[in-house]
Design a protein around this motif. Structure first.
Motif, PDB file in Angstrom:
ATOM      1  N   GLU A  76       0.818  -1.207   0.000  1.00  0.00           N
ATOM      2  CA  GLU A  76       0.000   0.000   0.000  1.00  0.00           C
ATOM      3  C   GLU A  76       0.852   1.257   0.000  1.00  0.00           C
ATOM      4  O   GLU A  76       0.435   2.293  -0.531  1.00  0.00           O
ATOM      5  N   SER A  77       2.033   1.203   0.599  1.00  0.00           N
ATOM      6  CA  SER A  77       2.911   2.377   0.618  1.00  0.00           C
ATOM      7  C   SER A  77       4.354   1.929   0.790  1.00  0.00           C
ATOM      8  O   SER A  77       4.636   0.847   1.308  1.00  0.00           O
ATOM      9  N   ASP A  78       5.278   2.799   0.307  1.00  0.00           N
ATOM     10  CA  ASP A  78       6.711   2.512   0.390  1.00  0.00           C
ATOM     11  C   ASP A  78       7.409   3.862   0.477  1.00  0.00           C
ATOM     12  O   ASP A  78       7.485   4.597  -0.522  1.00  0.00           O
ATOM     13  N   GLN A  79       7.894   4.211   1.667  1.00  0.00           N
ATOM     14  CA  GLN A  79       8.439   5.544   1.875  1.00  0.00           C
ATOM     15  C   GLN A  79       9.844   5.472   2.465  1.00  0.00           C
ATOM     16  O   GLN A  79      10.217   4.483   3.113  1.00  0.00           O
ATOM     17  N   GLU A  80      10.600   6.537   2.253  1.00  0.00           N
ATOM     18  CA  GLU A  80      11.926   6.681   2.859  1.00  0.00           C
ATOM     19  C   GLU A  80      12.046   8.084   3.415  1.00  0.00           C
ATOM     20  O   GLU A  80      11.684   9.065   2.759  1.00  0.00           O
ATOM     21  N   MET A  81      12.549   8.179   4.676  1.00  0.00           N
ATOM     22  CA  MET A  81      12.689   9.471   5.321  1.00  0.00           C
ATOM     23  C   MET A  81      13.943   9.458   6.180  1.00  0.00           C
ATOM     24  O   MET A  81      14.042   8.685   7.146  1.00  0.00           O
ATOM     25  N   SER A  82      14.917  10.271   5.814  1.00  0.00           N
ATOM     26  CA  SER A  82      16.178  10.381   6.547  1.00  0.00           C
ATOM     27  C   SER A  82      16.853   9.028   6.731  1.00  0.00           C
ATOM     28  O   SER A  82      17.391   8.708   7.805  1.00  0.00           O
ATOM     29  N   GLY A  83      16.812   8.218   5.685  1.00  0.00           N
ATOM     30  CA  GLY A  83      17.441   6.904   5.741  1.00  0.00           C
ATOM     31  C   GLY A  83      16.553   5.811   6.278  1.00  0.00           C
ATOM     32  O   GLY A  83      16.838   4.620   6.094  1.00  0.00           O
ATOM     33  N   MET A  84      15.459   6.153   6.972  1.00  0.00           N
ATOM     34  CA  MET A  84      14.512   5.168   7.496  1.00  0.00           C
ATOM     35  C   MET A  84      13.537   4.768   6.397  1.00  0.00           C
ATOM     36  O   MET A  84      13.021   5.622   5.677  1.00  0.00           O
ATOM     37  N   MET A  85      13.293   3.478   6.261  1.00  0.00           N
ATOM     38  CA  MET A  85      12.376   2.982   5.242  1.00  0.00           C
ATOM     39  C   MET A  85      11.130   2.410   5.907  1.00  0.00           C
ATOM     40  O   MET A  85      11.225   1.681   6.908  1.00  0.00           O
ATOM     41  N   MET A  86       9.972   2.747   5.349  1.00  0.00           N
ATOM     42  CA  MET A  86       8.702   2.302   5.907  1.00  0.00           C
ATOM     43  C   MET A  86       7.830   1.731   4.798  1.00  0.00           C
ATOM     44  O   MET A  86       7.662   2.367   3.751  1.00  0.00           O
TER      45      MET A  86
ATOM     46  N   THR B 277       4.021  -0.428   4.042  1.00  0.00           N
ATOM     47  CA  THR B 277       2.729  -0.895   4.540  1.00  0.00           C
ATOM     48  C   THR B 277       2.156  -1.896   3.546  1.00  0.00           C
ATOM     49  O   THR B 277       2.138  -1.635   2.336  1.00  0.00           O
ATOM     50  N   TRP B 278       1.710  -3.049   4.060  1.00  0.00           N
ATOM     51  CA  TRP B 278       1.159  -4.109   3.235  1.00  0.00           C
ATOM     52  C   TRP B 278      -0.168  -4.568   3.814  1.00  0.00           C
ATOM     53  O   TRP B 278      -0.409  -4.467   5.014  1.00  0.00           O
ATOM     54  N   THR B 279      -1.045  -5.066   2.939  1.00  0.00           N
ATOM     55  CA  THR B 279      -2.326  -5.609   3.388  1.00  0.00           C
ATOM     56  C   THR B 279      -2.548  -6.988   2.780  1.00  0.00           C
ATOM     57  O   THR B 279      -2.040  -7.307   1.705  1.00  0.00           O
ATOM     58  N   LYS B 280      -3.344  -7.783   3.508  1.00  0.00           N
ATOM     59  CA  LYS B 280      -3.694  -9.113   3.023  1.00  0.00           C
ATOM     60  C   LYS B 280      -4.903  -9.622   3.796  1.00  0.00           C
ATOM     61  O   LYS B 280      -4.856  -9.771   5.010  1.00  0.00           O
TER      62      LYS B 280
ATOM     63  N   SER C  75      15.080  -3.676  12.332  1.00  0.00           N
ATOM     64  CA  SER C  75      13.804  -3.801  11.614  1.00  0.00           C
ATOM     65  C   SER C  75      12.697  -4.131  12.600  1.00  0.00           C
ATOM     66  O   SER C  75      12.879  -4.960  13.517  1.00  0.00           O
ATOM     67  N   LEU C  76      11.546  -3.527  12.405  1.00  0.00           N
ATOM     68  CA  LEU C  76      10.384  -3.752  13.258  1.00  0.00           C
ATOM     69  C   LEU C  76       9.184  -4.038  12.381  1.00  0.00           C
ATOM     70  O   LEU C  76       8.866  -3.261  11.477  1.00  0.00           O
ATOM     71  N   ILE C  77       8.527  -5.166  12.630  1.00  0.00           N
ATOM     72  CA  ILE C  77       7.329  -5.563  11.877  1.00  0.00           C
ATOM     73  C   ILE C  77       6.164  -5.584  12.833  1.00  0.00           C
ATOM     74  O   ILE C  77       6.204  -6.236  13.895  1.00  0.00           O
ATOM     75  N   HIS C  78       5.103  -4.875  12.483  1.00  0.00           N
ATOM     76  CA  HIS C  78       3.877  -4.853  13.275  1.00  0.00           C
ATOM     77  C   HIS C  78       2.724  -5.382  12.423  1.00  0.00           C
ATOM     78  O   HIS C  78       2.505  -4.898  11.321  1.00  0.00           O
ATOM     79  N   ILE C  79       2.032  -6.403  12.927  1.00  0.00           N
ATOM     80  CA  ILE C  79       0.938  -7.013  12.170  1.00  0.00           C
ATOM     81  C   ILE C  79      -0.357  -6.812  12.944  1.00  0.00           C
ATOM     82  O   ILE C  79      -0.445  -7.175  14.115  1.00  0.00           O
TER      83      ILE C  79
END
Length: 237
Positions: A200-210, A212-215, A233-237
């Motif tokens: 759903e989204s793929d962002q980068e900010m100051s070297g941090m990558m974020m 978002t996925w859905t299923k 790395s941190l994954i939140h489901i």
């Protein structure tokens, strides 16, 4: 190991290979680390070999022969030195009782089968401390099971191949890797899509990558933070 204190919820510690589960109040966290690393996290004195106290006793008194957990033993009461007791109990020791049951069979070495110690302390940190240790299975196949309610890694979330210090707790997964953030991000872009997730989204900010996925009504959020030689790395489901 189960640790409990008055007016506090008990903590259960289970180690199988390099996987550690720590459960409090029915909630379990899972980490990948050696038994030595896990024990260090509890602080010095939390884990020890009862044989150290048994062999370090100043005096022994033979009580009699007893069968403990199917093993013939010799039962002793022990008089421990104040310095030895102080190493495992805070405060001024006002009362102490210690007992050991030592294997006494021709086919077995003389190891501690059961050990119990009670310490009462006064002074600035008064309280009572109990420790019990038992061996139940000798020369017998047995299986150690993960604790009830232990978290499991989701089958449709790929595990990063070069990860370490992994922690799994309910709907949160974290790990470190020496790989750079871009490599970790590329791995999840490819493998999450292969497992049926939609980005759903793929962002980068100051070297941090974020990402978002859905299923199927679920949402997965991935945060990748570069550090000094390590990527967290941190994954939140």
């Amino acid at each position: 190991m189960i640790q409990s204190a008055e007016n506090e919820e008990a903590m259960e510690w289970v180690q199988i290979g390099d996987t550690t589960w720590i459960c409090i109040g029915g909630t379990c966290s899972q980490t990948q680390q050696s038994a030595e690393e896990a024990a260090f996290g509890f602080g010095e004195g939390m884990f020890f070999d009862p044989s150290d106290l048994y062999t370090g006793a100043e005096e022994y008194q033979f009580v009699g022969r007893e069968t403990v957990n199917g093993i013939d033993t010799r039962h002793y009461t022990l008089s421990l030195s104040p310095a030895l007791v102080a190493a495992y109990a805070k405060g001024d020791v006002t009362d102490m009782e210690a007992e050991a049951w030592v294997a006494d069979e021709a086919s077995l070495p003389a190891f501690v089968v059961r050990f119990r110690i009670y310490v009462k302390a006064g002074g600035d940190e008064p309280g009572e401390w109990n420790y019990s240790y038992e061996i139940y299975d000798v020369n017998t196949p047995f299986t150690i099971e993960p604790p009830e309610g232990a978290a499991t890694f989701p089958e449709d979330v790929p595990q990063y191949p070069n990860a370490h210090d992994m922690t799994l707790m309910e709907n949160m997964i974290s790990f470190s890797t020496p790989d750079d953030a871009a490599t970790v991000a590329d791995f999840y872009r490819t493998n999450l899509a292969d497992m049926g997730w939609t980005q759903e989204s793929d962002q980068e900010m100051s070297g941090m990558m974020m990402q978002t996925w859905t299923k199927e009504g679920r949402t997965l959020q991935l945060m990748i933070t570069p550090g000094d030689g390590e990527t967290l790395s941190l994954i939140h489901i």
